[in-house]
Design an enzyme around this catalytic site. Structure first.
Site, mmCIF file in Angstrom:
data_model
loop_
_atom_site.group_PDB
_atom_site.id
_atom_site.type_symbol
_atom_site.label_atom_id
_atom_site.label_comp_id
_atom_site.label_asym_id
_atom_site.label_seq_id
_atom_site.Cartn_x
_atom_site.Cartn_y
_atom_site.Cartn_z
ATOM 1 N N GLY A 130 -5.178 0.574 20.350
ATOM 2 C CA GLY A 130 -5.765 0.988 21.519
ATOM 3 C C GLY A 130 -7.302 0.024 21.582
ATOM 4 O O GLY A 130 -7.495 -0.450 22.612
ATOM 5 N N CYS A 176 -0.920 14.042 18.056
ATOM 6 C CA CYS A 176 -2.083 13.214 18.071
ATOM 7 C C CYS A 176 -3.203 14.587 17.950
ATOM 8 O O CYS A 176 -4.283 14.512 17.306
ATOM 9 C CB CYS A 176 -2.426 12.630 19.536
ATOM 10 S SG CYS A 176 -1.721 13.925 20.777
ATOM 11 N N GLY A 228 -1.246 5.744 21.943
ATOM 12 C CA GLY A 228 -0.819 5.246 20.402
ATOM 13 C C GLY A 228 -2.028 5.252 19.550
ATOM 14 O O GLY A 228 -2.968 6.021 19.737
ATOM 15 N N GLU A 258 -5.527 6.660 25.331
ATOM 16 C CA GLU A 258 -5.075 7.949 24.438
ATOM 17 C C GLU A 258 -4.571 7.739 23.075
ATOM 18 O O GLU A 258 -3.528 7.426 22.981
ATOM 19 C CB GLU A 258 -3.947 8.835 25.274
ATOM 20 C CG GLU A 258 -4.091 9.243 26.593
ATOM 21 C CD GLU A 258 -5.085 10.403 26.767
ATOM 22 O OE1 GLU A 258 -5.436 10.758 26.034
ATOM 23 O OE2 GLU A 258 -5.583 10.602 27.892
HETATM 24 P P1 NAD Z 1 1.384 2.798 17.791
HETATM 25 O O1 NAD Z 1 0.205 2.364 18.106
HETATM 26 O O2 NAD Z 1 2.237 2.142 16.700
HETATM 27 O O3 NAD Z 1 2.312 2.258 19.213
HETATM 28 C C1 NAD Z 1 2.253 2.937 20.071
HETATM 29 C C2 NAD Z 1 2.926 2.242 21.221
HETATM 30 O O4 NAD Z 1 2.010 1.078 21.589
HETATM 31 C C3 NAD Z 1 4.123 1.526 20.856
HETATM 32 O O5 NAD Z 1 5.117 1.560 22.253
HETATM 33 C C4 NAD Z 1 3.963 -0.003 20.429
HETATM 34 O O6 NAD Z 1 5.009 -0.638 20.544
HETATM 35 C C5 NAD Z 1 2.823 -0.366 21.582
HETATM 36 N N1 NAD Z 1 1.795 -1.343 20.627
HETATM 37 C C6 NAD Z 1 1.389 -1.563 19.306
HETATM 38 N N2 NAD Z 1 0.388 -2.385 19.403
HETATM 39 C C7 NAD Z 1 0.589 -3.054 20.608
HETATM 40 C C8 NAD Z 1 -0.400 -4.075 21.156
HETATM 41 N N3 NAD Z 1 -1.230 -4.623 20.526
HETATM 42 N N4 NAD Z 1 -0.439 -4.168 22.646
HETATM 43 C C9 NAD Z 1 0.289 -3.501 23.288
HETATM 44 N N5 NAD Z 1 1.324 -2.483 22.803
HETATM 45 C C10 NAD Z 1 1.066 -1.969 21.547
HETATM 46 O O7 NAD Z 1 1.552 4.302 17.499
HETATM 47 P P2 NAD Z 1 2.811 5.259 17.275
HETATM 48 O O8 NAD Z 1 2.898 5.401 15.554
HETATM 49 O O9 NAD Z 1 3.791 5.138 18.019
HETATM 50 O O10 NAD Z 1 2.151 6.618 17.299
HETATM 51 C C11 NAD Z 1 1.318 7.463 16.873
HETATM 52 C C12 NAD Z 1 -0.115 7.449 17.395
HETATM 53 O O11 NAD Z 1 -0.264 7.551 18.447
HETATM 54 C C13 NAD Z 1 -1.143 8.258 16.482
HETATM 55 O O12 NAD Z 1 -2.355 7.578 16.251
HETATM 56 C C14 NAD Z 1 -1.503 9.495 17.451
HETATM 57 O O13 NAD Z 1 -2.700 9.962 17.280
HETATM 58 C C15 NAD Z 1 -1.335 8.629 18.649
HETATM 59 N N6 NAD Z 1 -1.104 9.405 19.958
HETATM 60 C C16 NAD Z 1 -2.290 9.955 20.879
HETATM 61 C C17 NAD Z 1 -2.128 10.734 21.768
HETATM 62 C C18 NAD Z 1 -3.088 10.948 22.675
HETATM 63 O O14 NAD Z 1 -2.833 11.614 23.850
HETATM 64 N N7 NAD Z 1 -4.430 10.862 22.352
HETATM 65 C C19 NAD Z 1 -0.721 11.209 22.315
HETATM 66 C C20 NAD Z 1 0.293 10.641 21.280
HETATM 67 C C21 NAD Z 1 0.278 10.057 20.368
#
Ligand code: NAD
Length: 513
Positions: A249, A300, A244, A266
């Site tokens: 992260g 991402c 995410g 990631e």
């Molecule tokens: P997001 O961070 O809003 O959410 C991702 C997940 O994390 C969701 O399931 C959410 O409910 C959970 N989450 C959020 N805050 C949390 C916390 N404090 N504790 C535990 N869980 C929590 O991301 P998004 O909008 O769903 O996705 C987009 C982001 O993901 C972009 O920044 C993208 O670059 C990244 N991404 C990275 C990769 C990689 O492999 N590097 C792959 C796909 C997406």
């Protein structure tokens, strides 16, 4: 939309939608818990509603997973691999339906939806081979008649937190590897894409049932970050694999670190392609445009920045502007369109905000953005991919905006281009377009890209599962998928066996009684 989504949901077994968790084929959850609604960004319609897992639902799932682990870990790895092979076969059978649901619930193009399911199939194939490997080393002992070796054991419960943009593939990357390694899994998918998750859970649960696998080996819990936080703070979850935003992260890394647990992060990228004066410009154009507008800029690995040599800057910019004028924007299930919607209205607001910030910092838009309106765009989530000339140091350029905004930056020397490419907080994917061998090798050398992925004559997006996937700096440092990424899902144990009739101590230490 012509696709009959109801029949697809039925085919994929998305029936138990009034539930908050699954511990296999068994669904449950507190009846009075909050609803979690899934709206399609394609047409704005409510597809279905599920429930949010409560703390007691969560504890129930953990108990099931703990019990299942005691059995699953004792099944020989190649036998676990055979079950993962069957899961891959089940995905092949459901590729069309699941790919279509991914496209409708998340908004990526149908081709990319199918591609995502193909990636799941590929990682299953990879994991099957891996199940006969999981190698440990043997080494020579300094003591006579002693044997030393390393072996790898499963960790226990692997908690998987995934993002909306790859709603199913990232789960499969983690699950296929975690399972052959002997772990059990608990998956919290994005709250924006619960239905594709339910479909996946149904597919794997059907395979498990046919193999008499204990309930609780693969579990699904639905909910927002609150449910994610239950996992990250729980020392019963040995590994948290979280995909995410960097914001997420940092929170997850801190929570898991505070209990000295393991995490695999990631996170966001800010990926650039260097377009050299020695590039094949037609080939570069395809890589740049697909990278920037594919998945509406919500990968991402999406291309966010183009760092273009001054000698080809004007010519390449003209090609880009022309190509953007030919993009089809609309229903992602219509294969004539190149660009689908953003995930929701919040994403549209973030896109518009970034455009304003870019203009305020002096960005010059050579292709203007904007939100599309009209019947075809009734969800309000369709935006125009846009292009701006910027400076790398603009605050907005340093930030990952998850939308199709492409930044252009001019350079003179390769060293300058690499410094620009590396000059952001993120370190996921990078690329150079060049037919010059010296330039290409310099870019890949220790003086080159600082990213986890560095490509030559390929764009920044579209990785294969065979290599380890992940990035450095604020991208989190994790590696998933191929190569030796499996090691993150196991614990290493060093074993020394004495088969002599004395007890010599290491380092020649004397201790006689
Ligand atoms: P997001 O961070 O809003 O959410 C991702 C997940 O994390 C969701 O399931 C959410 O409910 C959970 N989450 C959020 N805050 C949390 C916390 N404090 N504790 C535990 N869980 C929590 O991301 P998004 O909008 O769903 O996705 C987009 C982001 O993901 C972009 O920044 C993208 O670059 C990244 N991404 C990275 C990769 C990689 O492999 N590097 C792959 C796909 C997406």
């Amino acid at each position: 939309m012509n696709t009959d989504i109801q029949s697809i949901l039925n085919k994929l077994g998305v029936k138990a939608i009034n539930a908050a968790f699954s511990t296999g084929s068994v669904w449950g959850g507190e009846l009075n818990s909050e609803r979690l609604e899934s709206f399609s960004p394609v047409d704005g319609k409510l597809i279905a509603a599920t429930k949010v897992a409560s703390a007691s639902d969560y504890d129930h799932v953990i108990a099931k997973a703990q019990a299942a682990f005691t059995e699953w870990r004792t099944i020989p790895a190649p036998k676990r691999g055979d079950i993962v092979r069957q899961f891959g076969d089940a995905l092949r059978e459901n590729k069309d339906a699941l790919g279509t649901l991914v496209s409708y619930e998340m908004g990526k193009s149908l081709q990319e939806g199918f591609g995502e399911v193909q990636e799941m199939i590929d990682i299953c194939d990879f994991a099957v081979g891996l199940s006969r490997q999981l190698y440990g080393l043997t080494m020579h002992s300094e003591r006579p008649n002693h044997r030393m070796y390393e072996q790898w054991h499963p960790l226990g419960i692997v908690g998987i937190i995934s993002a909306f943009n790859f709603p199913v593939a990232v789960w499969a990357w983690n699950t296929a590897l975690a399972l052959v390694c002997g772990n059990v899994c608990i998956w919290k998918p994005s709250e924006k894409t619960p239905l594709t998750a339910i479909a996946c859970q149904h597919i794997i649960a059907t395979v498990f049932k046919a193999n008499d696998v204990a309930e609780g080996v693969c579990n699904l819990i639905l909910g927002d970050r609150t449910v994610g936080e239950l996992m990250t703070n729980d020392s019963r979850v040995a590994l948290i694999s979280a995909t995410g935003s960097t914001r997420m992260g940092k929170a997850v890394g801190a929570a898991v670190g505070a209990r000295l647990g393991k995490s695999l992060l990631e996170l966001g990228g800010n990926n650039a392609i260097i377009i050299s004066e020695h590039a094949d410009l037609d080939m570069s154009l395809i890589g740049a445009v697909f990278g920037a507008v594919g998945t509406a800029g919500q990968r991402c690995t999406s291309t966010r920045r183009l760092i273009i040599h001054e000698n080809v800057y004007d010519a390449f910019t003209a090609k880009l502007v022309k190509a953007y004028g030919q993009l089809g924007i609309g229903d992602p299930l219509d294969q004539n369109n190149h660009v689908g919607p953003l995930i929701d209205q919040d994403a549209v607001a973030a896109y518009l905000d970034s455009i304003e910030k870019c203009k305020a910092e002096g960005g010059n838009f050579v292709v203007e953005g904007g939100v599309l309106s009209g019947d075809e765009y009734s969800s309000g989530c369709y935006v125009k991919p846009c292009i701006a000339e910027v400076k790398n140091e603009f605050a907005i350029v340093q930030h990952e905006t998850f939308a199709p905004i492409l930044y252009l930056i001019k350079y003179k020397t390769l060293e300058e281009a690499i410094a620009l490419q590396n000059g952001v907080p993120q370190g996921l994917s990078s690329a150079i377009m060049t037919l010059n061998l010296r330039e290409a090798e310099h870019f890949l050398s220790v003086k080159g890209s600082d990213c986890g992925i560095a490509n030559v004559n390929i764009g920044t997006s579209g990785a294969e599962i065979g290599g380890a996937f992940g990035g450095e700096k604020e991208t989190g440092g994790g590696r998933e998928s191929g190569s030796d990424a499996w090691r993150a899902y196991m614990r290493r144990q060093t074993n020394t066996i004495n088969y002599s009739n004395t007890l010599p101590l290491a380092q020649g230490i004397k201790f006689d009684l």
